[in-house]
Design a protein around this motif. Sequence first.
Motif, PDB file in Angstrom:
ATOM      1  N   LYS A 107       0.833  -1.275   0.004  1.00 44.69           N
ATOM      2  CA  LYS A 107      -0.003  -0.080   0.085  1.00 44.69           C
ATOM      3  C   LYS A 107       0.757   1.234  -0.001  1.00 44.69           C
ATOM      4  O   LYS A 107       0.743   2.202  -0.587  1.00 44.69           O
ATOM      5  N   GLU A 108       2.057   1.124   0.525  1.00 44.52           N
ATOM      6  CA  GLU A 108       3.135   2.335   0.646  1.00 44.52           C
ATOM      7  C   GLU A 108       3.437   2.717  -0.892  1.00 44.52           C
ATOM      8  O   GLU A 108       3.567   3.656  -1.219  1.00 44.52           O
ATOM      9  N   ALA A 109       3.807   1.570  -1.443  1.00 48.48           N
ATOM     10  CA  ALA A 109       4.211   1.807  -2.894  1.00 48.48           C
ATOM     11  C   ALA A 109       3.272   2.502  -3.832  1.00 48.48           C
ATOM     12  O   ALA A 109       3.444   3.287  -4.465  1.00 48.48           O
ATOM     13  N   LEU A 110       1.666   1.976  -3.518  1.00 43.71           N
ATOM     14  CA  LEU A 110       0.719   2.635  -4.224  1.00 43.71           C
ATOM     15  C   LEU A 110       0.528   4.000  -3.964  1.00 43.71           C
ATOM     16  O   LEU A 110       0.445   4.975  -4.912  1.00 43.71           O
ATOM     17  N   ALA A 111       0.888   4.259  -2.667  1.00 42.52           N
ATOM     18  CA  ALA A 111       0.495   5.742  -2.304  1.00 42.52           C
ATOM     19  C   ALA A 111       1.726   6.593  -3.049  1.00 42.52           C
ATOM     20  O   ALA A 111       1.399   7.797  -3.151  1.00 42.52           O
ATOM     21  N   ALA A 112       2.896   5.955  -2.964  1.00 41.43           N
ATOM     22  CA  ALA A 112       3.973   6.801  -3.402  1.00 41.43           C
ATOM     23  C   ALA A 112       3.598   7.148  -5.184  1.00 41.43           C
ATOM     24  O   ALA A 112       4.016   8.383  -5.378  1.00 41.43           O
ATOM     25  N   PHE A 113       2.860   6.243  -5.799  1.00 42.87           N
ATOM     26  CA  PHE A 113       2.919   6.247  -7.067  1.00 42.87           C
ATOM     27  C   PHE A 113       1.570   7.569  -7.224  1.00 42.87           C
ATOM     28  O   PHE A 113       1.799   8.410  -8.232  1.00 42.87           O
ATOM     29  N   THR A 114       0.320   7.234  -6.437  1.00 41.94           N
ATOM     30  CA  THR A 114      -0.620   8.246  -6.838  1.00 41.94           C
ATOM     31  C   THR A 114      -0.242   9.758  -6.377  1.00 41.94           C
ATOM     32  O   THR A 114      -0.959  10.628  -6.721  1.00 41.94           O
ATOM     33  N   GLN A 115       0.504   9.695  -5.125  1.00 48.75           N
ATOM     34  CA  GLN A 115       1.151  10.999  -4.828  1.00 48.75           C
ATOM     35  C   GLN A 115       1.814  11.622  -5.860  1.00 48.75           C
ATOM     36  O   GLN A 115       1.715  12.984  -6.075  1.00 48.75           O
ATOM     37  N   SER A 116       2.559  11.024  -6.405  1.00 44.58           N
ATOM     38  CA  SER A 116       3.766  11.431  -7.650  1.00 44.58           C
ATOM     39  C   SER A 116       3.009  11.952  -8.601  1.00 44.58           C
ATOM     40  O   SER A 116       3.605  12.770  -9.598  1.00 44.58           O
ATOM     41  N   ILE A 117       1.937  11.141  -9.059  1.00 43.68           N
ATOM     42  CA  ILE A 117       1.190  11.563 -10.348  1.00 43.68           C
ATOM     43  C   ILE A 117       0.249  12.954 -10.106  1.00 43.68           C
ATOM     44  O   ILE A 117      -0.308  13.698 -10.893  1.00 43.68           O
ATOM     45  N   GLY A 118      -0.198  13.071  -8.750  1.00 38.95           N
ATOM     46  CA  GLY A 118      -1.021  14.282  -8.438  1.00 38.95           C
ATOM     47  C   GLY A 118      -2.596  13.984  -8.801  1.00 38.95           C
ATOM     48  O   GLY A 118      -2.733  12.779  -9.248  1.00 38.95           O
ATOM     49  N   ALA A 119      -3.094  15.174  -8.900  1.00 39.49           N
ATOM     50  CA  ALA A 119      -4.815  14.839  -9.108  1.00 39.49           C
ATOM     51  C   ALA A 119      -4.680  14.704 -10.577  1.00 39.49           C
ATOM     52  O   ALA A 119      -4.164  15.299 -11.391  1.00 39.49           O
ATOM     53  N   GLN A 120      -5.524  13.732 -10.897  1.00 38.80           N
ATOM     54  CA  GLN A 120      -5.730  13.308 -12.250  1.00 38.80           C
ATOM     55  C   GLN A 120      -7.049  12.946 -12.453  1.00 38.80           C
ATOM     56  O   GLN A 120      -7.870  12.606 -11.681  1.00 38.80           O
ATOM     57  N   THR A 121      -7.567  13.007 -13.688  1.00 38.14           N
ATOM     58  CA  THR A 121      -8.958  12.482 -14.062  1.00 38.14           C
ATOM     59  C   THR A 121      -9.253  10.969 -13.699  1.00 38.14           C
ATOM     60  O   THR A 121      -8.200  10.310 -13.681  1.00 38.14           O
ATOM     61  N   LEU A 122     -10.314  10.564 -13.498  1.00 39.10           N
ATOM     62  CA  LEU A 122     -10.671   9.255 -13.210  1.00 39.10           C
ATOM     63  C   LEU A 122     -10.257   8.249 -14.396  1.00 39.10           C
ATOM     64  O   LEU A 122      -9.557   7.187 -14.249  1.00 39.10           O
ATOM     65  N   GLU A 123     -10.392   8.683 -15.773  1.00 39.03           N
ATOM     66  CA  GLU A 123      -9.832   8.037 -16.694  1.00 39.03           C
ATOM     67  C   GLU A 123      -8.526   7.729 -16.913  1.00 39.03           C
ATOM     68  O   GLU A 123      -8.019   6.650 -17.173  1.00 39.03           O
ATOM     69  N   THR A 124      -7.563   8.949 -16.442  1.00 35.95           N
ATOM     70  CA  THR A 124      -6.151   8.667 -16.470  1.00 35.95           C
ATOM     71  C   THR A 124      -5.883   8.092 -15.439  1.00 35.95           C
ATOM     72  O   THR A 124      -4.848   7.035 -15.712  1.00 35.95           O
ATOM     73  N   ARG A 125      -6.234   7.894 -14.426  1.00 39.53           N
ATOM     74  CA  ARG A 125      -6.044   7.028 -13.128  1.00 39.53           C
ATOM     75  C   ARG A 125      -6.365   5.760 -13.678  1.00 39.53           C
ATOM     76  O   ARG A 125      -5.332   4.832 -13.297  1.00 39.53           O
ATOM     77  N   GLU A 126      -7.454   5.196 -14.310  1.00 41.20           N
ATOM     78  CA  GLU A 126      -7.684   3.918 -14.543  1.00 41.20           C
ATOM     79  C   GLU A 126      -6.559   3.451 -15.937  1.00 41.20           C
ATOM     80  O   GLU A 126      -6.401   2.127 -15.669  1.00 41.20           O
ATOM     81  N   LEU A 127      -6.241   4.202 -16.455  1.00 40.55           N
ATOM     82  CA  LEU A 127      -5.329   3.745 -17.546  1.00 40.55           C
ATOM     83  C   LEU A 127      -3.868   3.428 -16.849  1.00 40.55           C
ATOM     84  O   LEU A 127      -3.392   2.414 -17.166  1.00 40.55           O
ATOM     85  N   LEU A 128      -3.631   4.527 -15.877  1.00 42.95           N
ATOM     86  CA  LEU A 128      -2.158   4.047 -15.212  1.00 42.95           C
ATOM     87  C   LEU A 128      -2.462   2.981 -14.371  1.00 42.95           C
ATOM     88  O   LEU A 128      -1.329   2.270 -14.217  1.00 42.95           O
TER      89      LEU A 128
END
Length: 230
Positions: free
Chosen positions: A196-217
């Motif tokens: 979960k920490e690894a996931l948090a590092a990624f989501t924090q690094s990309i910042g605010a994104q649209t739902l579509e962008t997040r689902e692609l990534l």
Amino acid sequence: MRLDAQQHFTPEFLPSLLHPILKRNRFDGSVAVVPVPSVDQTRWLLAHALEYDFIQGVVGWADLHDPHLPAVLDEYQRHPKFRGVRWWFDGGLPPALDEVARRHLTLDVAAGFSPAIPEAFPHLPIVAGDWSTVPLDCARYPNLYVKVAGLITSSPGRWKAADFAAGVRALLAAFGPERIMYGSDWPAYLPEGTWKEALAAFTQSIGAQTLETRELLLGATARRFYGLET
């Protein structure tokens, strides 16, 4: 459908440990990537992939300098979840990459990425795992993807998103979410770090994104790259 595009199972850290973690975090599956250059390790991963449905694909290793390579790939491709080859480059470009492309397999570049790789093999789907070393102008190669994995591997519990946010966001701007995928790199950072920490590092690094962008990534790009959409 969310997919962790990179983790490495070992006899100590088996799929049975990761599966409940993925479920708790609403991830549907993962791609198992061989951690070392080993045919035996690849066979071991393929055997576990048959046992666990959540392992949706396997990226293994084969010696691209071996004249018996076609027989090894024939063996791997008898497994329905085998998707591609992982290779550690040392400056040379094995001609056998043509064979990998001919079989409609993928290539994971574990180390030694060079623009010469997508340049020389334009019909081979390639994903660079050493994301911080990929020049942004390599986005001009349409067959090149980037896997952002291992953000916390060298500093679990001590990282700050600011340490890698600029690099990750620059990649995202250059390649677009259609060619970037997330991988946890589990269990490389255990026991100090967590999935979960690894996931948090990624989501924090990309910042605010649209739902579509997040689902692609977080899955759609990896599913398309590895041919897991069906």
